[in-house]
Design a protein around this motif. Structure first.
Motif, PDB file in Angstrom:
ATOM      1  N   LEU A 165      74.217  62.601  40.471  1.00 17.91           N
ATOM      2  CA  LEU A 165      75.090  62.272  39.426  1.00 17.91           C
ATOM      3  C   LEU A 165      76.102  63.175  39.229  1.00 17.91           C
ATOM      4  N   PHE A 166      77.211  62.576  38.630  1.00 20.85           N
ATOM      5  CA  PHE A 166      78.319  63.518  38.324  1.00 20.85           C
ATOM      6  C   PHE A 166      77.765  64.143  36.883  1.00 20.85           C
ATOM      7  N   ASP A 167      77.809  65.731  36.821  1.00 18.08           N
ATOM      8  CA  ASP A 167      77.514  66.293  35.584  1.00 18.08           C
ATOM      9  C   ASP A 167      78.409  66.091  34.451  1.00 18.08           C
ATOM     10  N   SER A 168      79.721  66.034  35.032  1.00 19.60           N
ATOM     11  CA  SER A 168      80.956  66.036  33.956  1.00 19.60           C
ATOM     12  C   SER A 168      81.045  64.471  33.425  1.00 19.60           C
ATOM     13  N   ARG A 169      80.341  63.426  33.914  1.00 17.59           N
ATOM     14  CA  ARG A 169      80.520  62.206  33.547  1.00 17.59           C
ATOM     15  C   ARG A 169      79.439  61.918  32.677  1.00 17.59           C
ATOM     16  N   ALA A 209      77.314  56.354  31.201  1.00 16.79           N
ATOM     17  CA  ALA A 209      78.351  55.275  31.380  1.00 16.79           C
ATOM     18  C   ALA A 209      79.098  55.380  32.478  1.00 16.79           C
ATOM     19  N   GLY A 210      79.706  56.694  32.410  1.00 13.66           N
ATOM     20  CA  GLY A 210      80.800  56.897  33.443  1.00 13.66           C
ATOM     21  C   GLY A 210      80.283  56.936  34.770  1.00 13.66           C
ATOM     22  N   ASN A 211      79.009  57.475  35.086  1.00 10.00           N
ATOM     23  CA  ASN A 211      78.407  57.525  36.333  1.00 10.00           C
ATOM     24  C   ASN A 211      78.001  55.987  36.564  1.00 10.00           C
ATOM     25  N   VAL A 212      77.993  55.125  36.132  1.00  8.09           N
ATOM     26  CA  VAL A 212      77.609  53.651  36.286  1.00  8.09           C
ATOM     27  C   VAL A 212      78.825  53.127  36.595  1.00  8.09           C
ATOM     28  N   ALA A 213      80.100  53.351  36.055  1.00  8.32           N
ATOM     29  CA  ALA A 213      81.209  52.724  36.110  1.00  8.32           C
ATOM     30  C   ALA A 213      81.983  53.357  37.392  1.00  8.32           C
ATOM     31  N   GLN A 260      64.726  59.148  33.902  1.00  5.29           N
ATOM     32  CA  GLN A 260      66.261  58.557  33.180  1.00  5.29           C
ATOM     33  C   GLN A 260      67.339  58.752  34.235  1.00  5.29           C
ATOM     34  N   LYS A 261      67.500  59.893  35.013  1.00  2.00           N
ATOM     35  CA  LYS A 261      68.243  60.247  35.856  1.00  2.00           C
ATOM     36  C   LYS A 261      68.309  59.280  36.984  1.00  2.00           C
ATOM     37  N   GLN A 262      67.007  58.942  37.541  1.00  2.00           N
ATOM     38  CA  GLN A 262      67.130  57.956  38.516  1.00  2.00           C
ATOM     39  C   GLN A 262      67.423  56.633  38.190  1.00  2.00           C
ATOM     40  N   ARG A 263      66.932  56.345  36.846  1.00  2.00           N
ATOM     41  CA  ARG A 263      67.266  54.861  36.543  1.00  2.00           C
ATOM     42  C   ARG A 263      68.944  54.929  36.529  1.00  2.00           C
ATOM     43  N   VAL A 264      69.488  55.846  35.856  1.00  2.00           N
ATOM     44  CA  VAL A 264      71.097  55.657  35.996  1.00  2.00           C
ATOM     45  C   VAL A 264      71.609  55.691  37.639  1.00  2.00           C
ATOM     46  N   GLY A 265      70.910  56.545  38.354  1.00  2.00           N
ATOM     47  CA  GLY A 265      71.248  56.191  39.850  1.00  2.00           C
ATOM     48  C   GLY A 265      70.915  54.803  40.300  1.00  2.00           C
ATOM     49  N   ILE A 266      69.857  54.116  39.949  1.00  2.00           N
ATOM     50  CA  ILE A 266      69.583  52.716  40.221  1.00  2.00           C
ATOM     51  C   ILE A 266      70.697  51.841  39.678  1.00  2.00           C
ATOM     52  N   ALA A 267      71.164  52.067  38.417  1.00  2.00           N
ATOM     53  CA  ALA A 267      72.164  51.407  37.866  1.00  2.00           C
ATOM     54  C   ALA A 267      73.443  51.320  38.515  1.00  2.00           C
ATOM     55  N   ARG A 268      73.726  52.734  38.823  1.00  2.00           N
ATOM     56  CA  ARG A 268      75.204  53.072  39.549  1.00  2.00           C
ATOM     57  C   ARG A 268      75.254  52.243  40.853  1.00  2.00           C
TER      58      ARG A 268
END
Length: 350
Positions: A98-102, A105-109, A150-158
């Motif tokens: 993931l991008f730490d600076s995003r 929502a920004g990572n998924v976008a 939660q990070k991995q769920r963001v990764g899956i959404a992205r």
């Protein structure tokens, strides 16, 4: 319908230097993955499984052979067509990436921004995906504020942002604790069931295969050594490497020191019976023992449920009148495979 196909694929890397030997990471691999399937590739480090993944998403080009997605040989595509292909393939990673600076929502976008989708479409898609993975309330949070799961769920959404047909998971649960791993595997199962996404999972954990996959491919030294339905491979592995993986999650027939320990702790005769889907029920075996007036205790093993089908081994200590035990074992062996462990068996191990 076959969606992913590798035909006689070999990938050789130069080891560097004029006299250095080349390294063959993938050796004559032929593999078909059906649309809508969850296929797991398992192997120890250096087996070639991650290279197969990179061949599927065209990050590597085979030295020989063909890689096809939906009937198209991707080794023949130009860069523009490859970019379009990769939009149809989502990727999730062991370390999340993931991008730490995003924000979440920004990572998924991000993939949608790269694809130059309209802003209104991006907002709607991000909202939809965060709802799907259960992180709507974390949209404005940053990765450092999230747990590993939660990070991995963001990764899956992205990975799902561009609505891919294929999802590649490279050791996606290796950095997670067991409870979080179960949650992530449950989410991947939903991705497959509800969205119809074909999933290729790379792992060294047999429990991931048991929990998630429909079919398993076992690799060793760059080659496929065994493949088939998960139930068939787990219940009757044919290759020694596969058996080692299976033994990590399934209690097998006791031997050696394990058998000697059981005999020291439990009186009577030690027998192991096979339990397999479609064979005689455990109740039939236990009824045979009861009918002959003998007692028994389960001392080792267990039953496994794979997609509603069961298999396993139960090791019993059987006690009673010697003649009655003989008759009981004869009756039990008529309804299922039954092995009596000779006392000399453990003696031969020490």
């Amino acid at each position: 319908m076959t969606l992913i196909r590798l035909d006689g694929v070999t990938k050789t890397f130069s080891a560097g230097g004029r006299d250095a030997a080349s390294v063959t990471a993938v050796d004559d691999v032929t593999l078909e993955i059906a649309a809508g399937e969850i296929c797991g590739i398992i192997g120890y480090s250096g087996a070639g499984k991650s290279t197969v993944l990179r061949l599927v998403n065209a990050l590597e080009t085979p030295t020989t052979g063909a890689v096809e997605i939906d009937g198209v040989d991707i080794t023949r595509l130009g860069e523009r067509d490859l970019r379009r292909l990769r939009g149809d393939i989502g990727m999730i990673f062991q370390q999340f990436n993931l991008f730490d600076s995003r924000t979440v929502a920004g990572n998924v976008a991000y993939p949608l921004e790269i694809a130059r989708r309209p802003k209104a479409e991006i907002r709607a898609r991000v909202s939809e995906l965060l709802d799907f993975v259960g992180l709507a309330e974390k949209a404005r949070s940053y990765p450092e504020q999230l747990s590993g799961g939660q990070k991995q769920r963001v990764g899956i959404a992205r990975a799902l942002a561009t609505s891919p047909r294929i999802l590649l998971a490279d050791e996606a649960t290796s950095a997670l604790d067991p409870d979080t791993t179960a949650e992530v595997l449950g989410l991947l199962k939903r991705v497959n069931d509800e969205l119809g996404v074909t999933i290729l999972v790379i792992t060294h954990e047999m429990d991931v295969i048991r929990t998630l996959a429909d079919r398993v491919v076992v690799m060793e030294n760059g080659r496929i050594i065994e493949q088939g339905a998960v139930f068939d491979i787990l219940s009757a592995p044919r290759h020694a490497a596969t058996a080692r993986f299976v033994s990590s999650i399934i209690e097998d027939v006791p031997t050696g020191d394990d058998l000697a320990t059981l005999r020291a702790r439990h009186p009577g005769r030690i027998v192991t019976l096979d339990v397999r889907d479609g064979a005689a029920a455990q109740a039939d075996v236990f009824a045979a023992f009861a009918a002959h007036g003998v007692r028994f205790e389960v001392v080792h093993g267990g039953i496994n449920d794979i997609g509603g089908r069961v298999f396993g081994h139960l090791t019993l200590a059987v006690t009673g009148d010697p003649d009655a035990v003989d008759r009981a074992l004869t009756a039990a062996s008529a309804v299922t495979a039954l092995t009596e462990h000779d006392p000399e068996e453990e003696d031969s191990h020490g």
